[in-house]
Design a protein around this motif. Sequence first.
Motif, PDB file in Angstrom:
ATOM      1  N   ASN A  70      81.126 -21.671  51.693  1.00  0.00           N
ATOM      2  CA  ASN A  70      80.372 -22.645  52.560  1.00  0.00           C
ATOM      3  C   ASN A  70      81.050 -24.046  52.812  1.00  0.00           C
ATOM      4  N   HIS A 113      78.440 -24.982  59.222  1.00  0.00           N
ATOM      5  CA  HIS A 113      77.149 -25.494  59.114  1.00  0.00           C
ATOM      6  C   HIS A 113      76.602 -26.327  60.551  1.00  0.00           C
ATOM      7  N   ASP A 151      72.507 -30.749  57.886  1.00  0.00           N
ATOM      8  CA  ASP A 151      71.119 -30.402  57.238  1.00  0.00           C
ATOM      9  C   ASP A 151      71.076 -30.447  55.675  1.00  0.00           C
ATOM     10  N   THR A 152      72.307 -31.009  55.291  1.00  0.00           N
ATOM     11  CA  THR A 152      72.212 -31.365  53.916  1.00  0.00           C
ATOM     12  C   THR A 152      72.923 -32.465  53.638  1.00  0.00           C
ATOM     13  N   ASN A 177      75.568 -33.278  52.120  1.00  0.00           N
ATOM     14  CA  ASN A 177      76.898 -33.456  51.955  1.00  0.00           C
ATOM     15  C   ASN A 177      77.735 -33.362  53.171  1.00  0.00           C
TER      16      ASN A 177
END
Length: 179
Positions: free
Chosen positions: A6, A99, A166-167, A169
Amino acid sequence: MTIHSNGCYLLSRRRLAPTSRAKNCADGAVQNCGQIQWEPQSTEGPKGFPDSGPADGKLCSAGLAQFAELDDQRGGAWPATQLSSGQSYTFRWHLTAPHSTTDFKYYITQQGWDPNAPLTRSALELTPFLTVPLNGSRPANDVAHQGTVPDRTGRHMILAVWTISDTANAFYQCSDVTF
């Protein structure tokens, strides 16, 4: 060994970049790197830099103890990419799993920073010299951002931050450069 799918890293010198510390470790250009040599794409920490995110002194490791070797300045022994002040430069990333992205931002150390001290916010220009907004879109696996590097002399650090939309991080990569 675990390879997270990721993350990201700035590419090697062969393809410009500049080469990140994590990639230098993965390529074997630097020894005694710990786990990052197998996980150069895993420097993922809290987003929100510079107001939040990893603590000062832990920016290159994204605040992750298992990657603390990236925060060690090693007395200036990290390989550095040669740049010229004010030059146009193509920053290249390889994203192992793209991402939904807010943006990519590039920060550089101030003239006169101490390259032997841990990287802190006070050592950086906190206004990015390059921002690439993606507004939630998903980039390709290999991306390139064209920008102009600031006027500098001597050894510096570029902190590149890839913020995920969308996180909670972002991914942090440090690259040593000389002008």
